[in-house]
Design a protein around this motif. Sequence first.
Motif, mmCIF file in Angstrom:
data_model
loop_
_atom_site.group_PDB
_atom_site.id
_atom_site.type_symbol
_atom_site.label_atom_id
_atom_site.label_comp_id
_atom_site.label_asym_id
_atom_site.label_seq_id
_atom_site.Cartn_x
_atom_site.Cartn_y
_atom_site.Cartn_z
ATOM 1 N N ARG A 47 0.785 -1.226 0.000
ATOM 2 C CA ARG A 47 0.000 0.000 0.000
ATOM 3 C C ARG A 47 0.819 1.279 0.000
ATOM 4 N NH1 ARG A 47 -4.897 -0.998 -1.955
ATOM 5 N NH2 ARG A 47 -5.851 -2.815 -0.984
ATOM 6 N N GLN A 48 2.120 1.203 0.170
ATOM 7 C CA GLN A 48 2.884 2.444 0.207
ATOM 8 C C GLN A 48 3.349 2.834 -1.198
ATOM 9 O OE1 GLN A 48 3.971 -0.442 1.113
ATOM 10 N NE2 GLN A 48 6.143 -0.720 0.691
ATOM 11 N N GLU A 49 3.530 4.132 -1.414
ATOM 12 C CA GLU A 49 4.006 4.625 -2.701
ATOM 13 C C GLU A 49 5.465 4.236 -2.905
ATOM 14 O OE1 GLU A 49 3.385 8.749 -3.264
ATOM 15 O OE2 GLU A 49 1.230 8.691 -2.843
ATOM 16 N N GLY A 50 5.815 3.988 -4.158
ATOM 17 C CA GLY A 50 7.194 3.675 -4.486
ATOM 18 C C GLY A 50 7.586 2.236 -4.252
ATOM 19 N N ALA A 51 6.621 1.350 -3.978
ATOM 20 C CA ALA A 51 6.938 -0.063 -3.764
ATOM 21 C C ALA A 51 7.465 -0.677 -5.059
ATOM 22 C CB ALA A 51 5.704 -0.816 -3.291
ATOM 23 N N SER A 52 8.499 -1.491 -4.960
ATOM 24 C CA SER A 52 9.082 -2.118 -6.146
ATOM 25 C C SER A 52 8.115 -3.110 -6.788
ATOM 26 C CB SER A 52 10.380 -2.832 -5.772
ATOM 27 O OG SER A 52 10.146 -3.816 -4.770
ATOM 28 N N GLN A 53 7.177 -3.656 -6.004
ATOM 29 C CA GLN A 53 6.152 -4.559 -6.519
ATOM 30 C C GLN A 53 4.833 -4.179 -5.870
ATOM 31 O OE1 GLN A 53 6.729 -8.708 -5.521
ATOM 32 N NE2 GLN A 53 5.514 -9.420 -7.247
ATOM 33 N N ASN A 54 3.819 -3.911 -6.688
ATOM 34 C CA ASN A 54 2.548 -3.457 -6.143
ATOM 35 C C ASN A 54 1.722 -4.580 -5.530
ATOM 36 O OD1 ASN A 54 2.969 -0.783 -6.930
ATOM 37 N ND2 ASN A 54 2.230 -1.189 -9.007
ATOM 38 N N LYS A 55 1.882 -5.782 -6.078
ATOM 39 C CA LYS A 55 1.035 -6.879 -5.631
ATOM 40 C C LYS A 55 1.715 -8.219 -5.862
ATOM 41 C CE LYS A 55 -2.605 -7.884 -8.125
ATOM 42 N NZ LYS A 55 -3.970 -7.850 -8.704
ATOM 43 N N ARG A 56 1.492 -9.139 -4.899
ATOM 44 C CA ARG A 56 1.860 -10.540 -5.091
ATOM 45 C C ARG A 56 0.574 -11.357 -5.041
ATOM 46 N NH1 ARG A 56 7.073 -10.806 -0.967
ATOM 47 N NH2 ARG A 56 8.418 -9.412 -2.192
ATOM 48 N N GLU A 57 0.316 -12.087 -6.106
ATOM 49 C CA GLU A 57 -0.934 -12.831 -6.188
ATOM 50 C C GLU A 57 -0.717 -14.120 -6.974
ATOM 51 O OE1 GLU A 57 -5.589 -11.812 -7.147
ATOM 52 O OE2 GLU A 57 -4.048 -10.988 -8.472
ATOM 53 N N GLU A 58 -1.024 -15.260 -6.338
ATOM 54 C CA GLU A 58 -0.895 -16.551 -7.002
ATOM 55 C C GLU A 58 -1.955 -17.508 -6.474
ATOM 56 O OE1 GLU A 58 3.599 -17.265 -8.425
ATOM 57 O OE2 GLU A 58 3.409 -17.212 -6.240
ATOM 58 N N TRP A 59 -2.246 -18.509 -7.288
ATOM 59 C CA TRP A 59 -3.225 -19.538 -6.952
ATOM 60 C C TRP A 59 -2.621 -20.880 -7.333
ATOM 61 C CZ3 TRP A 59 -8.130 -20.714 -10.252
ATOM 62 C CH2 TRP A 59 -8.945 -21.637 -9.568
ATOM 63 N N ALA A 60 -2.654 -21.836 -6.428
ATOM 64 C CA ALA A 60 -1.972 -23.103 -6.688
ATOM 65 C C ALA A 60 -2.707 -24.263 -6.030
ATOM 66 C CB ALA A 60 -0.534 -23.045 -6.178
ATOM 67 N N GLN A 61 -2.431 -25.464 -6.541
ATOM 68 C CA GLN A 61 -2.993 -26.691 -5.999
ATOM 69 C C GLN A 61 -1.854 -27.603 -5.544
ATOM 70 O OE1 GLN A 61 -6.360 -27.865 -5.632
ATOM 71 N NE2 GLN A 61 -5.251 -29.408 -4.434
ATOM 72 N N GLY A 62 -1.978 -28.130 -4.340
ATOM 73 C CA GLY A 62 -0.944 -29.015 -3.819
ATOM 74 C C GLY A 62 -1.536 -30.312 -3.297
ATOM 75 N N PHE A 63 -0.708 -31.348 -3.284
ATOM 76 C CA PHE A 63 -1.067 -32.645 -2.717
ATOM 77 C C PHE A 63 0.048 -33.088 -1.785
ATOM 78 C CE2 PHE A 63 -3.316 -32.399 -6.742
ATOM 79 C CZ PHE A 63 -4.592 -32.798 -6.387
ATOM 80 N N ILE A 64 -0.316 -33.492 -0.574
ATOM 81 C CA ILE A 64 0.653 -33.904 0.435
ATOM 82 C C ILE A 64 0.275 -35.304 0.925
ATOM 83 C CG2 ILE A 64 1.767 -33.338 2.622
ATOM 84 C CD1 ILE A 64 0.739 -30.425 2.183
ATOM 85 N N LEU A 65 1.106 -36.276 0.617
ATOM 86 C CA LEU A 65 0.897 -37.659 1.040
ATOM 87 C C LEU A 65 1.796 -37.936 2.235
ATOM 88 C CD1 LEU A 65 -0.233 -40.549 0.574
ATOM 89 C CD2 LEU A 65 1.728 -40.940 -0.943
ATOM 90 N N ARG A 66 1.199 -38.279 3.363
ATOM 91 C CA ARG A 66 1.953 -38.591 4.578
ATOM 92 C C ARG A 66 1.759 -40.077 4.910
ATOM 93 N NH1 ARG A 66 3.445 -33.809 7.153
ATOM 94 N NH2 ARG A 66 2.304 -31.951 6.431
ATOM 95 N N MET A 67 2.874 -40.784 5.045
ATOM 96 C CA MET A 67 2.849 -42.207 5.360
ATOM 97 C C MET A 67 3.778 -42.473 6.538
ATOM 98 S SD MET A 67 2.955 -43.773 1.473
ATOM 99 C CE MET A 67 2.657 -45.438 2.077
ATOM 100 N N ASP A 68 3.218 -42.994 7.627
ATOM 101 C CA ASP A 68 3.988 -43.347 8.818
ATOM 102 C C ASP A 68 3.787 -44.836 9.087
ATOM 103 O OD1 ASP A 68 4.602 -40.677 9.048
ATOM 104 O OD2 ASP A 68 3.088 -40.270 10.567
ATOM 105 N N SER A 69 4.867 -45.593 9.022
ATOM 106 C CA SER A 69 4.756 -47.029 9.256
ATOM 107 C C SER A 69 4.714 -47.323 10.751
ATOM 108 C CB SER A 69 5.953 -47.753 8.631
ATOM 109 O OG SER A 69 7.103 -47.626 9.463
#
Length: 418
Positions: A47-69
């Motif tokens: 929101r401040q003036e002079g920012a090197s990047q005005n916005k960071r915006e991404e959308w992603a899908q992840g899958f996490i498989l957890r296996m404990d023997s």
Amino acid sequence: MNKPCLSPALTACILGLSLSPVAHAEFLKDSSATLEARNYYFNRDFRQEGASQNKREEWAQGFILRMDSGYTEGPVGVGVDAIGMFGFKLDSGGGTSGTNLLVPDRSGGSQDYSSDLAVAAKARFSKSALRVGSMQFKNMAVSSSDSRLLPQVFRGGQLVSKEFERLLIDGGYLSQVNHRNSNDFEDLTINTSSKRGVTIRGNNASDAFGFLGGNYRVTENLTAAYYYSNLEDLYKQNSFNLVQVLPLGEDQSLKVDLRYARSTDDGRSNVDNNALGAMVSYSLASHRVGLGYQKMSGDTGAAYIGGTDPFLVNYVQISDFANKDESSWQARYDYDFTGIGIPGLKFMMRYLNGDNVDLGATAGDGKEWERDTELKYVFQQGAMKNFSVRWRNAMVRSNFASDVDENRLILSYTLPLL
């Protein structure tokens, strides 16, 4: 220099040689496996003036498989734990990358997909367990971050012992880290962001982090904990924690959480910090109200491994309020909608204010504040059971760092496989 560790192939080989048919049955009987599908939208506006990047915006899908023997039978049982991770990009572009959801590419954007596998061999003897390989950690000395699409994992080993009643002993050694937006293991670093006042002579990298500590349950409602840790050549730390829960009657309790950490340099840094924190929470039926205070003193701000979640009272969604000389307070309110017949729905709001940040002799004192709001619903039954919807909103204003408005929407479904 990289320290040796067990590769996935070597782990599988060791376990395969050690499992007799009978042992194999025990190994499988106590095993568990889950698959989490995590859909993550992240938007951060500067929101401040002079920012090197005005916005960071991404959308992603992840899958996490957890296996404990489980463990094989015998005086020494062996087993294996694994975390399989896969993530892919749904939307990113136009200079809006950098959310840490995805692995960056060479053009300044994000890669289309990424995958990784963390495997750890484990052994159990009596009431102690040893793990060696790639894994997550969560204790006062080091805590893996899991606040993006995929979790952060470390390469190393850990021994946890419960041989003595009420006493847990925890020791470990880490050599490298695979961050939540990375495909590769790399050396450990110390966090030097914002107005820490931390300077490094030479490389900000170390391939050796050791810790030893644990907790002791003094009474049913009082727990004391201590950890010593050392990021070789960068810092040494002694951390203390005392948690007291006081029942006050039906559906009422008071919780007091006191934290203190003393950090000093270890040869190549100027680390010198005292981090004092306290959080007092009062619970009444579905309501909980908390007040917190945190104070930094010494020549630098707080010291912890870069990219991890520090053991600080005022570490929240965006800020940690742990800059040089910073004092901060927090007010928090939680509500569980179970009290009005909506189990699974929870609300949280908190406000933090920090000041007295050392900006240098001529720049004055730094000030910042953050307001966080969170709403989460987990389906309790039916076909949607274990599906959760979570919205996290934050606003940060500061006279020495970025002004930020942030929204995160996280959809998660965990499917039990075993």
